[in-house]
Design a protein around this motif. Structure first.
Motif, short mmCIF file in Angstrom:
data_model
loop_
_atom_site.label_atom_id
_atom_site.label_comp_id
_atom_site.label_asym_id
_atom_site.label_seq_id
_atom_site.Cartn_x
_atom_site.Cartn_y
_atom_site.Cartn_z
N UNK A 163 -51.51 -46.66 4.47
CA UNK A 163 -50.09 -46.88 4.20
C UNK A 163 -49.79 -48.37 4.23
N UNK A 164 -49.11 -48.87 3.17
CA UNK A 164 -48.65 -50.26 3.09
C UNK A 164 -47.14 -50.26 3.06
N UNK A 213 -41.12 -46.62 -12.52
CA UNK A 213 -42.52 -46.82 -12.94
C UNK A 213 -43.44 -46.83 -11.72
N UNK A 214 -43.00 -47.51 -10.64
CA UNK A 214 -43.83 -47.58 -9.43
C UNK A 214 -44.09 -46.21 -8.85
N UNK A 215 -43.03 -45.36 -8.78
CA UNK A 215 -43.24 -44.01 -8.23
C UNK A 215 -44.11 -43.17 -9.16
N UNK A 216 -43.91 -43.30 -10.47
CA UNK A 216 -44.74 -42.53 -11.42
C UNK A 216 -46.21 -42.89 -11.25
N UNK A 264 -52.21 -40.03 -6.84
CA UNK A 264 -52.35 -39.13 -5.70
C UNK A 264 -51.67 -39.63 -4.45
N UNK A 265 -50.67 -40.52 -4.56
CA UNK A 265 -50.05 -41.09 -3.38
C UNK A 265 -48.57 -40.77 -3.31
N UNK A 320 -40.06 -50.45 2.00
CA UNK A 320 -40.68 -49.55 1.04
C UNK A 320 -42.09 -49.23 1.52
N UNK A 321 -42.43 -47.94 1.54
CA UNK A 321 -43.72 -47.47 2.02
C UNK A 321 -44.55 -46.94 0.85
N UNK A 322 -45.82 -47.37 0.79
CA UNK A 322 -46.77 -46.92 -0.24
C UNK A 322 -47.97 -46.27 0.47
N UNK A 323 -48.17 -44.97 0.23
CA UNK A 323 -49.28 -44.24 0.85
C UNK A 323 -50.27 -43.80 -0.23
#
Length: 657
Positions: free
Chosen positions: A587-588, A627-630, A636-637, A651-654
């Motif tokens: 997670x970032x 676009x980022x969420x797509x 797969x995140x 903002x969390x990116x997993x």
């Protein structure tokens, strides 16, 4: 002692000497082999000077000898004042190792399999010098000056990349012919001259000429400088020897940078130099280079010899954009990574051993099973031959029935397989047709919609230019709003196309270093961060994720751009980037102290065209986060956000690991 006194089997004195000699000879041979030194040669890229201090220190301090090497360090300047190319010397087998920079990528593009072993200079020494009184406000002013250029040489490549980063075509800068040295610059025939910051400033100082400099790194062109390299064949033939040579070299550089005065004095005293120094003494020149070399190596901030594959990849892409490079590049093949090579070797050996164990176990089981069946069959025939014959008849009948059933099953399987292939073919054709329609639609959007917008904007521009005096203030405002709306529509179309491409393109699942990726994105936005009074702190451990490189970089760029955009007026923007690992995921997070948003809109901000602020206050299209969420979901995140009004946002990116 008489012959009669010697017992049978007792060794005589002569026999003992022979035995001792037979034992001593192999030991002497092994000792001689252990003391032998491997003779290798190292080709420098210029004459002997402090620029190459680490290699001399590794030799003088005995580090190369301890590693098993006898090293010949060669100057690039021949007695007749010609210059040897390090990449050509290594490629032709005249040298084992070389010192290079961007010329390593040029050689690889020509099919020479060079491998970067260690990047000693973390920055390129290339600079461009202009007299202090020459007017120069921006790179555009170079178009009005006489610039000394040798088109497509190593230093000119960085000039082209620098001006290209500012949107200037390098071909617009006329190359003025010039000779070696500074006579053309001193006499004023040229206004701009290329050079290296560990050499040319010393000469200019001796001549009393005051200058200002253009440094490519100030415009986002951050090339590596002096780097140690060799041929791929040598790495594959003896990777352990390469590892020992690199370690000895890095020890030499550590000693030279920690004891620069000692090494500079020894270079000046012991090493002959073919290329003369303009003004001053050789010792003064080497002392001058100390500070520049330490800064280029980023010593002691960065580990000596550190290689970042993303920076080499960025160098390659910049040179490809210029048109210097045309072929593709394999970063794993370019960078020497002994740990990865050893892990690959161990994995291969383990796989071979495991396969052989499986084969052995399977063979043993087959032999045991066959032996058991054979014994049971013999015992049964011995006890009751008639009963065995009857059972054999029954078994034959059962086998025929099973064979018939198997043939029927195989026939049914073939029919199902044919039917499945037909379905797959039809579905594939449908998908291909759909993709063709989508591509045609995207082309139509890009061409048919953008053309009218360009016309609206263009005619609006002409209207303001040619008829401004016939329009009142309100009329000019209307025309301005029309052009602004056209440009905003153009950005919306580009965003929609980007969203569509992200939906359709095939994504890869490679193992990527998340920290290296975010560092590359921060480096890309260095100019915007510097000019926007913002600070970005990256506190991220090494995290390996399974993702598509282009998709990952797109997500990271959009998250960083979003944080940079929504700052509070009058408050310095502070952005923090961190991360952690979880169960099969990494997670970032990107945290800022900007305007934030109401938590009830945490899902709305990821929808297409959804904006929480007016475009007049915070420009944008409302597509970037969609676009980022797509892209995140396709890899797969997960991507989500937390915030409160006036308290910034996180903002969390997993992503899977």
């Amino acid at each position: 002692m008489s012959a009669a006194s010697i017992r049978p089997g007792q060794p005589t004195l002569l026999g003992r000497k022979r035995i001792g000699l037979l034992v001593a000879l192999p030991l002497l041979f092994l000792m001689t082999g252990a003391m032998a030194q491997q003779k290798v040669s190292l080709q420098l890229r210029w004459d002997h000077q402090f620029q190459f201090a680490g290699y001399y220190a590794a030799q003088w301090q005995g580090y190369y000898k301890e590693a098993g090497f006898e090293v010949e360090i060669r100057s690039a300047i021949t007695p007749d004042r010609k210059i040897r190319s390090a990449t050509e010397e290594v490629a032709n087998g005249n040298a084992d190792f070389g010192v290079g920079a961007a010329d390593i990528l040029l050689a690889r593009d020509r099919g020479i399999p060079l491998v970067v072993l260690a990047s000693i200079f973390q920055q390129s020494a290339a600079e461009f010098y202009i007299r202090e009184d020459t007017p120069l406000q921006s790179l555009v002013d170079l178009l009005k000056l006489s610039v000394a250029r040798t088109v497509n040489d190593l230093i000119d490549i960085e000039l082209q990349a620098m001006v290209l980063s500012e949107g200037i075509d390098p071909k617009q800068i006329t190359p003025y012919p010039h000779s070696s040295g500074l006579e053309h610059f001193v006499s004023g025939r040229v206004d701009v001259v290329p050079g290296y910051r560990i050499t040319l400033p010393y000469v200019l100082e001796q001549l009393g000429i005051r200058v200002k400099t253009l440094r490519p790194s100030s415009y986002g062109v951050d090339f590596y400088g002096d780097s140690l390299f060799t041929l791929r064949q040598r790495v594959e033939r003896d990777p352990d020897a390469i590892r020992r040579f690199v370690q000895a070299t890095l020890k030499g550089w550590a000693y030279a940078l920690e004891n620069p005065l000692e090494i500079a004095e020894r270079i000046s005293r012991q090493l002959p130099r073919t290329e003369p120094i303009a003004g001053g003494t050789l010792h003064e020149f080497n002392l001058f280079q100390i500070d520049g070399v330490r800064k280029l190596a980023l010593f002691p901030i960065v580990e000596i010899g550190h290689n970042n594959p993303y920076r080499w990849l960025r160098m390659y892409r910049l040179m490809q954009a210029i048109g210097i490079l045309t072929n593709s590049i394999d970063m794993d093949d370019l960078i020497f990574d002994p740990e990865k090579m050893e892990q690959t070797r161990k994995t291969r050996v383990h796989s071979i051993v495991r396969n052989w164990l499986y084969i052995l176990a399977g063979t043993t089981l087959l032999i045991l099973a066959w032996t058991f069946i054979l014994r049971q069959t013999v015992k049964q025939k011995t006890r009751q031959l008639v009963m065995a014959n009857q059972r054999l008849d029954q078994e034959n009948l059962l086998l025929r029935q099973m064979e018939t059933s198997l043939k029927q099953s195989e026939e049914r399987y073939r029919e199902l397989n044919v039917e499945l292939e037909e379905r797959i073919h039809r579905r594939t054709a449908q998908l291909q047709a759909l993709n063709t329609e989508l591509e045609a639609f995207a082309y139509s959007v890009s061409h048919d919609l953008k053309a009218p917008l360009r016309g609206i904007d263009g005619y609006g521009h002409l209207l303001l230019k040619d008829c401004s005096d016939r329009l009142d203030a309100e009329g000019r405002l209307f025309v301005h709003n029309i052009r602004q709306g056209a440009r905003q529509m153009h950005e919306l179309i580009d965003g929609l196309l980007a969203y569509s491409r992200m939906e359709r393109r095939t994504l890869r699942r490679d193992s990527l270093d998340l920290r290296e990726a975010i560092e590359a994105v921060v480096a890309e936005r260095a100019g915007e961060i510097g000019t926007g009074d913002a600070t970005v702190r990256v506190d991220l451990p090494a995290l390996a994720v399974r993702a598509d490189m282009e998709g990952l970089l797109q997500v990271l760029r959009n998250l960083l751009d979003n944080a940079l955009k929504f700052g509070r007026r009058g408050v310095p923007l502070a952005i923090e980037i961190g991360g952690q690992t979880g169960a099969g995921t990494a997670t970032l997070w990107v945290r800022d102290n900007g305007i934030g948003f109401d938590p009830k809109h945490r899902e709305r901000i990821f929808a297409l065209f959804q904006r929480l602020q007016r475009a007049e206050d915070y420009p944008g299209t409302g597509i970037g986060l969609a676009i980022a969420r797509k892209a995140t979901r396709r890899m797969g995140g997960r991507l989500w956000a937390e915030s409160a009004p006036g308290q910034g946002a996180v903002f969390f990116l997993e992503l899977p690991t």
